[in-house]
Scaffold this motif. Sequence first.
Motif, PDB file in Angstrom:
ATOM      1  N   VAL A 126     -24.584  50.161  -3.929  1.00  0.00           N
ATOM      2  CA  VAL A 126     -23.295  50.486  -4.534  1.00  0.00           C
ATOM      3  C   VAL A 126     -22.627  51.660  -3.810  1.00  0.00           C
ATOM      4  CG1 VAL A 126     -22.185  51.395  -6.609  1.00  0.00           C
ATOM      5  CG2 VAL A 126     -23.867  49.557  -6.795  1.00  0.00           C
ATOM      6  N   LEU A 127     -23.389  52.694  -3.477  1.00  0.00           N
ATOM      7  CA  LEU A 127     -22.817  53.859  -2.791  1.00  0.00           C
ATOM      8  C   LEU A 127     -22.243  53.471  -1.429  1.00  0.00           C
ATOM      9  CD1 LEU A 127     -25.347  56.755  -3.527  1.00  0.00           C
ATOM     10  CD2 LEU A 127     -22.974  56.579  -4.302  1.00  0.00           C
ATOM     11  N   ILE A 128     -22.967  52.650  -0.699  1.00  0.00           N
ATOM     12  CA  ILE A 128     -22.537  52.271   0.645  1.00  0.00           C
ATOM     13  C   ILE A 128     -21.375  51.286   0.611  1.00  0.00           C
ATOM     14  CG2 ILE A 128     -23.244  51.057   2.752  1.00  0.00           C
ATOM     15  CD1 ILE A 128     -26.045  52.235   2.316  1.00  0.00           C
ATOM     16  N   LEU A 129     -21.461  50.295  -0.266  1.00  0.00           N
ATOM     17  CA  LEU A 129     -20.466  49.227  -0.267  1.00  0.00           C
ATOM     18  C   LEU A 129     -19.205  49.580  -1.052  1.00  0.00           C
ATOM     19  CD1 LEU A 129     -22.697  46.041  -0.708  1.00  0.00           C
ATOM     20  CD2 LEU A 129     -21.880  47.095   1.403  1.00  0.00           C
ATOM     21  N   LEU A 130     -19.366  50.246  -2.203  1.00  0.00           N
ATOM     22  CA  LEU A 130     -18.228  50.458  -3.086  1.00  0.00           C
ATOM     23  C   LEU A 130     -17.773  51.909  -3.165  1.00  0.00           C
ATOM     24  CD1 LEU A 130     -19.303  48.145  -6.069  1.00  0.00           C
ATOM     25  CD2 LEU A 130     -17.949  47.563  -4.049  1.00  0.00           C
ATOM     26  N   GLY A 131     -18.675  52.833  -3.005  1.00  0.00           N
ATOM     27  CA  GLY A 131     -18.294  54.243  -3.074  1.00  0.00           C
ATOM     28  C   GLY A 131     -18.776  54.929  -4.347  1.00  0.00           C
ATOM     29  N   GLN A 132     -18.623  56.229  -4.374  1.00  0.00           N
ATOM     30  CA  GLN A 132     -19.137  57.061  -5.454  1.00  0.00           C
ATOM     31  C   GLN A 132     -18.545  56.711  -6.822  1.00  0.00           C
ATOM     32  OE1 GLN A 132     -21.466  59.556  -4.963  1.00  0.00           O
ATOM     33  NE2 GLN A 132     -21.539  59.998  -7.158  1.00  0.00           N
TER      34      GLN A 132
ATOM     35  N   TRP B 144     -17.948  54.027  -8.173  1.00  0.00           N
ATOM     36  CA  TRP B 144     -18.526  52.827  -8.773  1.00  0.00           C
ATOM     37  C   TRP B 144     -20.014  53.000  -9.082  1.00  0.00           C
ATOM     38  CZ3 TRP B 144     -15.472  48.973 -10.327  1.00  0.00           C
ATOM     39  CH2 TRP B 144     -14.198  48.855  -9.750  1.00  0.00           C
ATOM     40  N   LEU B 145     -20.530  54.220  -9.079  1.00  0.00           N
ATOM     41  CA  LEU B 145     -21.965  54.462  -9.174  1.00  0.00           C
ATOM     42  C   LEU B 145     -22.577  53.894 -10.458  1.00  0.00           C
ATOM     43  CD1 LEU B 145     -24.210  55.674  -7.535  1.00  0.00           C
ATOM     44  CD2 LEU B 145     -23.827  57.872  -8.683  1.00  0.00           C
ATOM     45  N   PHE B 146     -21.822  53.881 -11.554  1.00  0.00           N
ATOM     46  CA  PHE B 146     -22.355  53.329 -12.799  1.00  0.00           C
ATOM     47  C   PHE B 146     -22.706  51.851 -12.649  1.00  0.00           C
ATOM     48  CE2 PHE B 146     -21.714  51.533 -17.140  1.00  0.00           C
ATOM     49  CZ  PHE B 146     -22.805  52.160 -17.743  1.00  0.00           C
ATOM     50  N   SER B 147     -22.037  51.151 -11.743  1.00  0.00           N
ATOM     51  CA  SER B 147     -22.347  49.739 -11.507  1.00  0.00           C
ATOM     52  C   SER B 147     -23.762  49.553 -10.977  1.00  0.00           C
ATOM     53  CB  SER B 147     -21.347  49.134 -10.518  1.00  0.00           C
ATOM     54  OG  SER B 147     -20.039  49.094 -11.059  1.00  0.00           O
ATOM     55  N   ALA B 148     -24.302  50.586 -10.301  1.00  0.00           N
ATOM     56  CA  ALA B 148     -25.657  50.484  -9.751  1.00  0.00           C
ATOM     57  C   ALA B 148     -26.688  50.324 -10.854  1.00  0.00           C
ATOM     58  CB  ALA B 148     -25.966  51.714  -8.901  1.00  0.00           C
ATOM     59  N   GLN B 149     -26.502  51.055 -11.929  1.00  0.00           N
ATOM     60  CA  GLN B 149     -27.419  50.951 -13.060  1.00  0.00           C
ATOM     61  C   GLN B 149     -27.396  49.556 -13.670  1.00  0.00           C
ATOM     62  OE1 GLN B 149     -26.819  54.006 -15.992  1.00  0.00           O
ATOM     63  NE2 GLN B 149     -28.087  52.990 -17.538  1.00  0.00           N
ATOM     64  N   LEU B 150     -26.212  48.978 -13.772  1.00  0.00           N
ATOM     65  CA  LEU B 150     -26.083  47.625 -14.314  1.00  0.00           C
ATOM     66  C   LEU B 150     -26.648  46.591 -13.346  1.00  0.00           C
ATOM     67  CD1 LEU B 150     -22.431  47.857 -15.720  1.00  0.00           C
ATOM     68  CD2 LEU B 150     -24.582  48.502 -16.821  1.00  0.00           C
ATOM     69  N   LEU B 151     -26.449  46.795 -12.057  1.00  0.00           N
ATOM     70  CA  LEU B 151     -26.959  45.882 -11.035  1.00  0.00           C
ATOM     71  C   LEU B 151     -28.479  45.845 -11.040  1.00  0.00           C
ATOM     72  CD1 LEU B 151     -26.554  44.047  -8.568  1.00  0.00           C
ATOM     73  CD2 LEU B 151     -26.429  46.117  -7.157  1.00  0.00           C
ATOM     74  N   ARG B 152     -29.106  47.001 -11.192  1.00  0.00           N
ATOM     75  CA  ARG B 152     -30.570  47.079 -11.216  1.00  0.00           C
ATOM     76  C   ARG B 152     -31.145  46.226 -12.344  1.00  0.00           C
ATOM     77  NH1 ARG B 152     -30.924  52.115 -11.975  1.00  0.00           N
ATOM     78  NH2 ARG B 152     -30.932  52.663  -9.767  1.00  0.00           N
ATOM     79  N   ILE B 153     -30.486  46.258 -13.475  1.00  0.00           N
ATOM     80  CA  ILE B 153     -30.960  45.475 -14.627  1.00  0.00           C
ATOM     81  C   ILE B 153     -30.699  43.988 -14.417  1.00  0.00           C
ATOM     82  CG2 ILE B 153     -30.736  45.151 -17.109  1.00  0.00           C
ATOM     83  CD1 ILE B 153     -29.703  48.068 -17.246  1.00  0.00           C
ATOM     84  N   LEU B 154     -29.497  43.650 -13.975  1.00  0.00           N
ATOM     85  CA  LEU B 154     -29.120  42.244 -13.799  1.00  0.00           C
ATOM     86  C   LEU B 154     -30.017  41.514 -12.806  1.00  0.00           C
ATOM     87  CD1 LEU B 154     -25.200  42.340 -13.674  1.00  0.00           C
ATOM     88  CD2 LEU B 154     -26.613  41.214 -15.396  1.00  0.00           C
ATOM     89  N   SER B 155     -30.535  42.219 -11.821  1.00  0.00           N
ATOM     90  CA  SER B 155     -31.311  41.578 -10.762  1.00  0.00           C
ATOM     91  C   SER B 155     -32.527  40.825 -11.301  1.00  0.00           C
ATOM     92  CB  SER B 155     -31.770  42.626  -9.732  1.00  0.00           C
ATOM     93  OG  SER B 155     -32.651  43.568 -10.323  1.00  0.00           O
TER      94      SER B 155
END
Length: 477
Positions: A312-318, A320-331
């Motif tokens: 998320v940090l590399i692709l979307l930027g700082q 959007w960091l909350f999306s990383a937490q959701l992505l980790r779960i969705l995986s």
Amino acid sequence: MDLSQKLEGISAVKWALLDRFGSQIILLANTIILARLLSPRDFGLISILYIFMNISSAFVDSGMGGGLIRKQSLSDIDCSTFFLFNVGVALIFYVGLYMLAPVVAQFYQEPLIVILLRLLSITIVINSFALIQKVLLIKNLKFKYVTRSSLFASFFSTAVAIFCAWKGLGIWSLIILQLCQSMVNVCLLWLYCNWMPRFQFSKSSFLEMYAFGAGLFFTSIVNLVFANIYQPIIGKFFSVSSSGYFYQAKRLYEVPVLSISSVVDSVTYPILVKYQSDIKELAGNYQKLIKLLVFVVIPLTVSISLLSRSIVLILLGQKWLFSAQLLRILSFSGIFLILETINGSILKVQGRTKLIFKLELFKKLIIIVNIVIFCQFGLTALVYGVVINSVISFMINQLFNNLSLGNYKNLLIFLINGGVMAVAMFIIMRLIDNSYAALLISTVVGFSVYFLLGYLLKLQEQRWLYLIVSKKLRPVA
């Protein structure tokens, strides 16, 4: 299965994989660029409207596309009937959504939704003009033409959308992306498919196709409502920005996981349907597909989960960091979603479409219960509910498909290999501070460990994967 059928199946898988992954990667590149220019609220507004687009598209098809693929002898009047039905229903839904737009805007208290929904709805009509062409190409396993159309449309529309964003059009770049992609894809499908409508409608042909597709249609409607229900709910009960965070997490998750799921659904059905009268062959091919899919998805799940923050940090930027937490779960829901999809294909092959609909209703009832429960504890808890739903849905489909998963020893070995891979990646990530370096090195090390273990254990699934992607096997025409 003779050699020509094996090559035909491998060719279909290769082209379908290229279509799904290629299109998703191109669109992801567009999303990455636009994410730097737009806010979570902008993406939230667009994501809320997708439920209307997807449900309308399902009504346009009405499940009859699957009936056309399954039908052994397909006449020209069957195709013309399907074409006229598609276009007619699409026009009806466009008018309906055009009139409904102010109501939706009022519900979310977002006036901009009126024009956004009316413009997006045009894609429903455009896409309806090429549904039959796509069905005919898929029925004949000519996935390379579907892939060429899809990839070029994605590439061209992405280039146009990026240009529009660079010119400062902002959220309208997303609208232009959808409209442009639909128009280009339809034109190319017409070019590749040698079929023209005759404007003849057969009531008997329609009833025959609808008899098969009715169960699939209602199942599709139920699936689409609940696949898209989270974003409208999040937008209403949390915030439009929260819907944007969820949209981006889901988008990143969809590139590998839902791309594979879509390929499984589109490729396995026309291949397995050839064995609908041979239970032994059907069961054998089903078990091989299950093992191959689990072997492929486990390392993807491990990678996405461990690297979600860096991704998320590399692709979307700082921002959007909350999306990383959701992505980790969705995986973690990915593997169960893919296995549920192939189980659904088996039920379709067996012609048990009414059972599919009943099972989907039951599974969606469970989703409603989960939403009511988890929504009270916040957005993160709601996403955990998504994972729980995927596990339950797989277990229900597996219970009713009457086919065994086969040897559980292999599946356990895949899980152990994935665990070793996760440990190796975690160690690398702890040793490297730089996000870019950690993402690259841990990914290379993790996949190397996973496939090295597969080589040492002489896993047959790794050999199958090599045959699919090997350049030594040329796609058949």
